[in-house]
Design an enzyme around this catalytic site. Structure first.
Site, mmCIF file in Angstrom:
data_model
loop_
_atom_site.group_PDB
_atom_site.id
_atom_site.type_symbol
_atom_site.label_atom_id
_atom_site.label_comp_id
_atom_site.label_asym_id
_atom_site.label_seq_id
_atom_site.Cartn_x
_atom_site.Cartn_y
_atom_site.Cartn_z
ATOM 1 N N MET A 18 0.846 -1.010 -0.132
ATOM 2 C CA MET A 18 0.167 -0.468 -0.044
ATOM 3 C C MET A 18 0.535 1.134 -0.194
ATOM 4 O O MET A 18 0.311 2.171 -1.019
ATOM 5 C CB MET A 18 -0.678 -0.274 1.273
ATOM 6 C CG MET A 18 -2.017 -0.791 0.900
ATOM 7 S SD MET A 18 -2.811 -0.745 -0.529
ATOM 8 C CE MET A 18 -3.999 0.265 0.209
ATOM 9 N N SER A 138 -9.341 3.256 1.813
ATOM 10 C CA SER A 138 -9.910 1.949 0.180
ATOM 11 C C SER A 138 -9.155 1.667 -0.829
ATOM 12 O O SER A 138 -9.544 3.069 -1.333
ATOM 13 C CB SER A 138 -10.939 1.636 0.839
ATOM 14 O OG SER A 138 -12.161 0.407 -0.081
ATOM 15 N N LYS A 210 -14.418 3.996 7.463
ATOM 16 C CA LYS A 210 -13.769 2.656 6.960
ATOM 17 C C LYS A 210 -13.663 1.338 7.462
ATOM 18 O O LYS A 210 -14.545 -0.312 7.258
ATOM 19 C CB LYS A 210 -12.173 2.927 7.384
ATOM 20 C CG LYS A 210 -11.428 1.800 6.469
ATOM 21 C CD LYS A 210 -11.843 1.144 4.975
ATOM 22 C CE LYS A 210 -10.799 0.922 4.097
ATOM 23 N NZ LYS A 210 -9.914 -0.642 4.993
ATOM 24 N N HIS A 213 -17.057 0.079 6.394
ATOM 25 C CA HIS A 213 -16.911 -0.040 4.591
ATOM 26 C C HIS A 213 -16.994 -1.492 4.864
ATOM 27 O O HIS A 213 -17.169 -2.446 4.148
ATOM 28 C CB HIS A 213 -16.401 1.059 3.853
ATOM 29 C CG HIS A 213 -15.806 0.359 2.913
ATOM 30 N ND1 HIS A 213 -14.391 -1.085 2.954
ATOM 31 C CD2 HIS A 213 -15.441 1.045 1.511
ATOM 32 C CE1 HIS A 213 -14.269 -0.429 1.322
ATOM 33 N NE2 HIS A 213 -14.645 0.025 1.106
ATOM 34 N N ASN A 214 -15.401 -1.970 5.652
ATOM 35 C CA ASN A 214 -15.643 -2.921 5.640
ATOM 36 C C ASN A 214 -15.704 -4.124 6.291
ATOM 37 O O ASN A 214 -16.001 -5.431 5.402
ATOM 38 C CB ASN A 214 -13.896 -3.674 6.398
ATOM 39 C CG ASN A 214 -12.701 -2.552 5.580
ATOM 40 O OD1 ASN A 214 -13.070 -2.267 4.589
ATOM 41 N ND2 ASN A 214 -11.856 -3.493 5.697
ATOM 42 N N GLU A 217 -18.200 -4.919 2.617
ATOM 43 C CA GLU A 217 -17.312 -5.199 1.839
ATOM 44 C C GLU A 217 -17.690 -6.958 2.163
ATOM 45 O O GLU A 217 -17.750 -7.600 1.355
ATOM 46 C CB GLU A 217 -16.212 -4.905 2.150
ATOM 47 C CG GLU A 217 -14.930 -5.695 1.132
ATOM 48 C CD GLU A 217 -13.336 -5.385 1.315
ATOM 49 O OE1 GLU A 217 -12.917 -4.036 1.663
ATOM 50 O OE2 GLU A 217 -12.881 -6.072 2.010
ATOM 51 N N TYR A 218 -17.367 -7.515 3.663
ATOM 52 C CA TYR A 218 -17.221 -8.675 3.676
ATOM 53 C C TYR A 218 -18.348 -9.306 3.689
ATOM 54 O O TYR A 218 -18.994 -9.988 2.594
ATOM 55 C CB TYR A 218 -17.519 -9.375 5.275
ATOM 56 C CG TYR A 218 -16.272 -9.344 5.867
ATOM 57 C CD1 TYR A 218 -15.136 -7.980 5.568
ATOM 58 C CD2 TYR A 218 -15.651 -10.116 6.867
ATOM 59 C CE1 TYR A 218 -13.533 -8.332 6.304
ATOM 60 C CE2 TYR A 218 -14.225 -10.636 7.667
ATOM 61 C CZ TYR A 218 -13.608 -9.370 7.180
ATOM 62 O OH TYR A 218 -12.286 -9.305 8.099
HETATM 63 C C1 6PG Z 1 -9.991 -2.267 1.455
HETATM 64 C C2 6PG Z 1 -10.247 -3.556 1.614
HETATM 65 C C3 6PG Z 1 -8.710 -3.316 2.670
HETATM 66 C C4 6PG Z 1 -8.266 -5.303 3.330
HETATM 67 C C5 6PG Z 1 -9.009 -5.561 4.227
HETATM 68 C C6 6PG Z 1 -10.190 -6.951 4.324
HETATM 69 O O1 6PG Z 1 -10.684 -1.384 1.551
HETATM 70 O O2 6PG Z 1 -9.223 -1.394 0.337
HETATM 71 O O3 6PG Z 1 -11.148 -3.200 2.884
HETATM 72 O O4 6PG Z 1 -8.718 -3.079 3.253
HETATM 73 O O5 6PG Z 1 -8.265 -6.005 1.489
HETATM 74 O O6 6PG Z 1 -8.344 -5.351 4.940
HETATM 75 O O7 6PG Z 1 -9.213 -7.489 4.282
HETATM 76 P P1 6PG Z 1 -9.712 -9.524 4.895
HETATM 77 O O8 6PG Z 1 -10.538 -9.769 3.889
HETATM 78 O O9 6PG Z 1 -8.065 -10.250 4.814
HETATM 79 O O10 6PG Z 1 -10.320 -8.936 6.586
#
Ligand code: 6PG
Length: 509
Positions: A18, A138, A210, A213-214, A217-218
């Site tokens: 990153m 992100s 954030k 956000h994650n 994302e999950y």
């Molecule tokens: C992003 C991602 C990034 C990373 C996470 C997810 O927004 O760029 O969310 O932060 O991929 O850490 O990681 P895990 O799936 O390993 O929890």
């Protein structure tokens, strides 16, 4: 070299994946960067990449051999960006910078996936020694290189200093169409459009946003995986066929980065065996913790985010590979139904609609959680801005973030995204197919925990009378926990003397 001339604009610590890409992005946007990493190989790789990309231009990145040299390369007040693993390494670097002589008006910006409460604590801990600021990033490595989504928070003065930098390197959106303007060419950054960087609020709030956000994302990833499993195991579709379905879905309301990359993963073959690569990837999901943090926060705040929690559990159960393999030989499931080609096509359409509705619910859960956290911590989060900066650069970027942005522009005090007229209509149109997809998967013994928990969330949220009346009765029965009555003013508590004849009701206050 402690007394070097200050020729750089920004100090940068951490040249991992990153960090390296953020530095090259900064360099593309005209910033001169002084770089430091404990691992000299990483610095060398960074310099080699800079040299490759800049051609015959002078070097844009200066590698430093110590924290002291890094500071001497910058004019005061220093602006130093950290891209180091979350947790202890952030504090280790801050202490090294303090030892090297940073001053109270120097700005240190943490861009890692830090736990938001750590950020709050750090802001306090380093007060008077530096201005500790945070910016959650992100977009993965490509986002970092060519335009991430940035969620800065903390000291407002530090924000004025970092704002032009972040706006320059952030992903950009065409204000007319709401779509990303992309360039993946080194040296040619996108300089027009709306930047996906906005000040989120006081310290910690950016990392909280954030984190959510994650969590989203999950859940989004898990729900895509569930539709894949139904197509694979119930409809007997090949990875190649499923990739085509995802590519088609990517042309409509489900258009998103995650659908796009899922199609690409499914379309990829193993170069050695020629088999679809996805069939060889071990079905054990890893995680770094941000989804878990989101689920924990939702439980602590009492703001339900069941689909995010289910997505975390889905990764956990996937990691019980050995146990699952054994259980698969012991535990019975239903017989697999035989479907006609027409029924198969209907199921694919039902899965599409299910994913769309469930996705709306997941965003509803995430935004509700952020609203609850904002109320709890006194942050005034701007939800249309948050949706705006998630339209490009970040992992959950999707066409329908524009609709979320519109919804919060219509009503910034929206209690739940599902109550927005556009979204409530969308769900009412597509819900029948959502139910059909969940029912089909369940009848066939295919787990769809995230898709179905989103449906239960929707059904619970739209139900005026839930069975919690009985639950309150149970609690009062064994624990004298008391209950309120629908025929009395709210706040008045009652208890039943369950063991006494006639079970008299006692008013408690
Ligand atoms: C992003 C991602 C990034 C990373 C996470 C997810 O927004 O760029 O969310 O932060 O991929 O850490 O990681 P895990 O799936 O390993 O929890």
């Amino acid at each position: 070299m402690p007394n070097a001339t200050p020729t750089c604009d920004i100090g940068f610590i951490g040249a991992g994946v990153m960090g390296k890409n953020l530095m090259l992005n900064l360099a593309d946007n005209g910033y001169k960067v002084a770089a430091f990493d404990l691992d000299n190989d990483k610095l060398e790789a960074l310099l080699a990449q800079d040299s490759l990309e800049r051609g015959d231009q002078p070097p844009r990145i200066t590698a430093c051999s110590s924290y002291t040299e890094l500071l001497s390369r910058l004019s005061a007040p220093h602006l130093i960006i950290l891209s180091v693993p979350a947790g202890k390494p952030v504090d280790d670097v801050c202490h090294k910078l303090i030892d090297a002589g940073i001053q109270a008006d120097d700005i240190v910006v943490d861009t890692g996936n830090s736990l938001w409460t750590d950020t709050v604590a750090r802001e306090k801990a380093y007060e008077g020694q530096c201005i500790f600021f945070s910016t959650a990033v992100s977009g993965g490595e490509v986002g970092a290189r060519f335009g991430p989504s940035l969620m800065p928070s903390g000291d407002p003065y530090a924000w004025t200093r970092i704002k032009p930098v972040w706006e320059a390197i952030a992903a950009k959106v065409d204000p007319e169409t709401g779509k990303p303007i992309e360039s993946f060419e080194p040296g040619k950054p996108v300089t027009k459009g709306e930047p996906c960087a906005a000040y989120i609020g006081p310290g910690g709030s950016g990392h909280y946003v954030k984190m959510v956000h994650n969590g989203i994302e999950y859940a989004d990833m898990q729900m895509i995986c569930e539709t894949y499993q139904v197509m694979r195991d119930l409809l007997d579709m090949s990875p190649h066929d499923i990739a085509q379905v995802f590519q088609q879905w990517n042309q409509g309301v489900l258009n998103s980065y995650l659908i796009d990359i899922s199609a690409q993963v499914l379309a990829t073959s193993d170069p050695d065996s020629g088999q679809p690569l996805v069939d060889i990837i071990l079905d054990k999901a890893g995680q770094k913790g941000t989804g878990l943090w989101t689920a924990v926060s939702s439980l602590q705040l009492g703001s339900p985010a069941p689909s995010i929690a289910e997505a975390v559990y889905a990764r956990a159960i996937s990691s019980l590979k050995t146990e699952r393999v054994k259980a698969s030989t012991i535990l019975a499931g239903p017989d697999k139904p035989r479907l006609t080609p027409e029924q198969k096509a209907d199921t694919v359409q039902a899965l599409h609609d299910a994913l769309y509705c469930a996705k709306i619910c997941v965003y509803a859960q995430g935004f509700h959680l952020m609203k609850t956290a904002a109320d709890e911590h006194g942050w005034s989060l701007n939800f249309s801005e948050i949706a705006r900066i998630w339209r490009a650069g970040c992992i959950i970027r999707a066409i329908f973030l524009q609709s979320i942005n519109d919804a919060y522009q219509r009503n910034d005090a929206l209690t739940n995204l599902l109550l927005d007229p556009f979204f409530s209509k969308q769900v009412s149109i597509y819900q029948q197919n959502w139910r059909k997809a969940v029912a089909k998967a369940t009848e066939s013994g295919i787990p769809v925990a995230a898709l179905s928990s989103a449906l239960s969330y929707y059904d619970a949220y739209r139900t005026a009378v839930l069975p919690a009346n009985l639950l309150q009765g149970q609690r009062d029965f064994f624990g004298a926990h008391m209950f309120e009555r629908t025929d009395q003013a709210r706040g008045k508590k009652f208890h039943v003397e369950w063991n006494q004849p006639g079970r008299p009701i006692v008013k408690m206050n």
